[in-house]
Design an enzyme around this catalytic site. Structure first.
Site, PDB file in Angstrom:
ATOM      1  N   ARG A  27      25.113  94.991 125.730  1.00  0.00           N
ATOM      2  CA  ARG A  27      23.730  94.712 126.138  1.00  0.00           C
ATOM      3  C   ARG A  27      23.277  95.596 127.290  1.00  0.00           C
ATOM      4  O   ARG A  27      22.107  95.572 127.676  1.00  0.00           O
ATOM      5  CB  ARG A  27      23.591  93.242 126.539  1.00  0.00           C
ATOM      6  CG  ARG A  27      23.870  92.277 125.412  1.00  0.00           C
ATOM      7  CD  ARG A  27      23.656  90.869 125.876  1.00  0.00           C
ATOM      8  NE  ARG A  27      22.284  90.633 126.214  1.00  0.00           N
ATOM      9  CZ  ARG A  27      21.359  90.249 125.347  1.00  0.00           C
ATOM     10  NH1 ARG A  27      21.672  90.047 124.110  1.00  0.00           N
ATOM     11  NH2 ARG A  27      20.115  90.061 125.742  1.00  0.00           N
ATOM     12  N   GLU A 485      16.311 106.300 108.812  1.00  0.00           N
ATOM     13  CA  GLU A 485      17.445 105.588 109.387  1.00  0.00           C
ATOM     14  C   GLU A 485      18.603 106.547 109.671  1.00  0.00           C
ATOM     15  O   GLU A 485      19.247 106.473 110.713  1.00  0.00           O
ATOM     16  CB  GLU A 485      17.866 104.455 108.434  1.00  0.00           C
ATOM     17  CG  GLU A 485      19.038 103.623 108.892  1.00  0.00           C
ATOM     18  CD  GLU A 485      18.836 102.934 110.248  1.00  0.00           C
ATOM     19  OE1 GLU A 485      17.726 102.979 110.811  1.00  0.00           O
ATOM     20  OE2 GLU A 485      19.830 102.372 110.743  1.00  0.00           O
ATOM     21  N   LYS A 489      20.226 107.080 113.347  1.00  0.00           N
ATOM     22  CA  LYS A 489      21.662 106.837 113.585  1.00  0.00           C
ATOM     23  C   LYS A 489      22.278 108.064 114.241  1.00  0.00           C
ATOM     24  O   LYS A 489      23.003 107.956 115.221  1.00  0.00           O
ATOM     25  CB  LYS A 489      22.414 106.588 112.262  1.00  0.00           C
ATOM     26  CG  LYS A 489      22.279 105.249 111.608  1.00  0.00           C
ATOM     27  CD  LYS A 489      23.027 104.132 112.257  1.00  0.00           C
ATOM     28  CE  LYS A 489      22.207 103.463 113.300  1.00  0.00           C
ATOM     29  NZ  LYS A 489      21.245 102.482 112.923  1.00  0.00           N
ATOM     30  N   LYS A 607      21.778  96.835 123.188  1.00  0.00           N
ATOM     31  CA  LYS A 607      21.722  96.255 121.853  1.00  0.00           C
ATOM     32  C   LYS A 607      20.414  95.526 121.573  1.00  0.00           C
ATOM     33  O   LYS A 607      19.793  95.729 120.548  1.00  0.00           O
ATOM     34  CB  LYS A 607      22.908  95.314 121.654  1.00  0.00           C
ATOM     35  CG  LYS A 607      22.973  94.668 120.289  1.00  0.00           C
ATOM     36  CD  LYS A 607      23.414  95.645 119.249  1.00  0.00           C
ATOM     37  CE  LYS A 607      23.411  95.060 117.848  1.00  0.00           C
ATOM     38  NZ  LYS A 607      23.348  96.122 116.848  1.00  0.00           N
TER      39      LYS A 607
HETATM   40  C1  F6R Z   1      19.236 101.289 116.120  1.00  0.00           C
HETATM   41  C2  F6R Z   1      18.988  99.911 116.477  1.00  0.00           C
HETATM   42  C3  F6R Z   1      17.655  99.570 117.013  1.00  0.00           C
HETATM   43  C4  F6R Z   1      17.222  98.158 116.571  1.00  0.00           C
HETATM   44  C5  F6R Z   1      15.915  97.773 117.272  1.00  0.00           C
HETATM   45  C6  F6R Z   1      15.428  96.402 116.834  1.00  0.00           C
HETATM   46  O1  F6R Z   1      20.529 101.461 115.615  1.00  0.00           O
HETATM   47  O2  F6R Z   1      19.852  99.074 116.376  1.00  0.00           O
HETATM   48  O3  F6R Z   1      16.698 100.514 116.665  1.00  0.00           O
HETATM   49  O4  F6R Z   1      17.073  98.147 115.194  1.00  0.00           O
HETATM   50  O5  F6R Z   1      16.107  97.782 118.653  1.00  0.00           O
HETATM   51  O6  F6R Z   1      16.353  95.423 117.163  1.00  0.00           O
HETATM   52  P1  F6R Z   1      16.293  93.988 116.512  1.00  0.00           P
HETATM   53  O7  F6R Z   1      16.616  94.152 115.055  1.00  0.00           O
HETATM   54  O8  F6R Z   1      17.321  93.180 117.244  1.00  0.00           O
HETATM   55  O9  F6R Z   1      14.899  93.477 116.716  1.00  0.00           O
END
Ligand code: F6R
Length: 612
Positions: A27, A485, A489, A607
């Site tokens: 986090r 995507e 990545k 995260k």
């Molecule tokens: C990239 C990634 C981020 C999340 C974004 C949304 O690998 O993980 O781009 O997809 O921060 O996060 P959530 O899905 O938790 O709303």
């Protein structure tokens, strides 16, 4: 963003706090700190810049810090650079209030000025120090309880927070408050636990309390009392976490990301099976009546980052299988834009964490406009899951690596199921067509397994290309969604600049960036568009590009154009992205490993993005 832990019990707190922070390091990881109180003595605060390991070294893994009540924090900097001084916990001038915080205090400047006028001095650049001193100010002004003081502060604070505080005069207690930032509490065997996310307390208890917005709690040893903003006691029902503790461990893999890539077949199968009843995709349990589904004239999909990329893919699939117009919106734009919203709209918010600040705000905007909302969420009990009218849970289990893989894949499957179900309810898809589509979806997990069996070629290719400065991804239709995507990545974990383009767009500007040896990765799974994309590959090749092709078995002609080709099994074109994304994830992973980077914790990222 930022991880918070707390412990109040009979065991030594520091080791438990550090263990919890280890589980939350994804986090934020630019500094960390703990504060531990031993009975009535003053709290000991220890902080260290950088990764949590520095704090562990400084405290001999917690052994040098005595006390059974404490709080801890791992930081993702918002206000103030990453430094020991700005690291949490922070404390009031006389050590009366000590605290940690996740979120952003928007009016911290104005509050700071007020406190300075009242004699407070500030040693850090953080908004957290302001929040803690504000609580201290009200505690001394009204001579009430900690709950009274926190209440007064909450009324003045604008922004988002998960606050965890200790008061000198209440050495056996921790106090917490929350608004729009995640926080859970748990009790087991006469001890209490606080955390911003489930993995931190999973090994101690599976029974957790989700504290609501603008609520507070007094955390004693093994007993927790909840309060509303008026300071009245309230009841919160405990919830049981189904995830098992092992799911949050690396289980022999070098990185969480690789483990989670390998968990995709299961995540996809579990998510799919949750939506299948009697051999049919059946989402009646979501609570949307068939009449409502038939009535929708517009779907908005709102999300951030990779979840937004799922939305881009879902736009193609849902429009194709249901005939309902779909718009995909970045949550950070949707929330502030004036949009003439059609009342017969469904707003789908996609989020792994269920806590992303912009996605949550977008959901609230949709609800304010009286639109029907559906959350596609992985974390049970998260804010989006609680606030959306309807929830489709992806069953990916805990995702620890910052770069999402298995959550992304299960979100794709969730949108596929929505497309099939809505298409069937609206009479766009016949029963036979639905059966055919479901049959194709059922095969996806084993097809992913097959891709994973053959990863060495990608590893070799990534090692050869990992010094690239710029990488371009191209594709059309759903292949374009896959490139978005793939490109994200790659750049987020390998720090190589990359861009994704709809293949037809390249010549409208970007092609000028192609030089001798520039790596261009082309995704070609959409049969009716392959020829068009091949033309674009030829265009860049004639300008010096080095070409990688990613296509389905059988399309061997691609090898005539591409310098390196990799294959995925054939499936219905609507679902090919679920396969195409896997080699792209692996490529990004191996780029990062070849460059000697921290795959699971890329720089500057966290995260779950619970701040704007
Ligand atoms: C990239 C990634 C981020 C999340 C974004 C949304 O690998 O993980 O781009 O997809 O921060 O996060 P959530 O899905 O938790 O709303």
């Amino acid at each position: 963003m930022c991880g918070i832990v707390g412990f109040n019990g009979h065991h030594e707190a520091a080791e438990i706090l550090l263990d919890g922070l280890t589980k939350l390091e994804y986090r934020g990881y630019d500094s960390a700190g703990i504060a531990v109180r031993d009975g009535s003595k003053d709290a000991k605060i220890i902080k260290a810049k950088g990764r949590l390991d520095h704090l562990k070294e400084k405290t001999d893994n917690g052994r040098s810090v005595a006390g059974t009540c404490g709080i801890g924090h791992t930081r993702w900097a918002t206000h103030g650079e990453p430094s020991e001084n700005n690291a949490h916990p922070h404390c009031s001038d006389d050590g009366n209030v000590i605290g940690v915080h996740n979120g952003i205090i928007e009016n911290y400047q104005e509050l700071k000025e007020k406190l300075v006028r009242n004699g407070y001095r500030f040693y850090s650049e953080t908004d957290t120090e302001v929040a803690i001193k504000l609580v201290d100010y009200y505690y001394k002004k009204y001579l009430g309880t900690p709950v009274d003081a926190i209440n007064h502060a909450l009324v003045r604070i604008r922004g988002s927070y998960a606050l965890e505080l200790m008061f000198k005069e209440y050495p056996e207690e921790i106090y917490v408050a929350r608004k729009d930032s995640p926080m859970i509490l748990g009790v087991a065997d006469g001890e209490s636990f606080v955390a911003s996310d489930v993995p931190a307390i999973l090994k101690h208890t599976r029974t957790v309390y989700y504290i609501g917005n603008l609520q507070m709690a007094r955390v004693g040893k093994g007993e927790i009392t909840f309060y509303n903003l008026d300071g009245d006691e309230i009841e919160i029902e405990p919830k049981t976490i189904e995830w098992d503790a092992e799911a949050a461990e690396k289980s022999g893999y070098e990185h969480f990301m690789m483990k989670e890539i390998h968990e995709q077949p299961k995540a996809v199968a579990d998510t799919l099976h949750s939506a299948v009843k009697d051999g049919k995709v059946d989402l009646s349990e979501l609570g949307l009546t068939e009449e409502r589904i038939r009535d929708f004239q517009q779907i908005y999909i709102v999300a951030c980052g990779s979840a937004y990329h799922v939305g881009v893919a879902a736009q193609y699939t849902i429009e194709d299988l249901t005939d309902i117009p779909v718009r995909v919106e970045l949550a950070s734009e949707f929330r502030y834009r004036h949009i003439p919203l059609n009342e017969k709209s469904l707003v789908i918010v996609i989020s792994q964490s269920g806590e992303t600040a912009d996605s949550l705000a977008a959901l609230r905007k949709a609800k304010e406009k009286n639109l029907t909302t559906l959350g596609i969420v992985n974390v049970v009990g998260s804010s989006i899951a609680r606030e959306a009218d309807h929830v489709f849970y992806t069953l990916a289990g805990p995702e620890i690596a910052v770069a999402t893989t298995k959550a992304y894949s299960s979100q794709l499957i969730a949108t596929d199921c929505i497309a099939i179900y809505f298409g069937s309810v609206r009479g766009v898809l016949s029963d036979d067509r639905c059966a055919e589509l479901l049959d194709a979806l059922e095969k996806i997990p084993q097809q992913i397994e097959k891709i994973l069996e053959d990863k060495e070629r990608l590893q070799w290719f990534a090692a050869k290309q990992s010094n690239a400065h710029d990488v371009f991804f191209i594709g059309r239709g759903l292949d374009y969604a896959a490139t978005l995507e793939g490109s994200l990545k790659l750049k987020e974990i390998s720090y190589v600049h990359s861009e994704a383009y709809a293949a037809g767009e390249l010549k409208h500007g970007t092609i000028s960036l192609i030089e001798d040896g520039t790596l261009v990765i082309s995704v070609l799974t959409q049969k009716r568009l392959i020829e068009k994309t091949v033309s674009n590959m030829v265009e860049v090749k004639s300008r010096g590009a080095y070409l990688m092709g990613l296509t389905t078995y059988g399309n061997y002609d691609i090898e005539d154009v591409a310098d390196f080709t990799t294959y995925v099994p054939d499936t219905d074109p609507h679902f090919a992205i679920s396969l195409a994304v896997v080699p792209l994830q692996l490529l990004a992973y191996y780029f990062s490993v070849s460059r000697g980077l921290d795959v699971d914790k890329p720089r500057n990222l966290a995260k779950s993005v619970t701040v704007e």
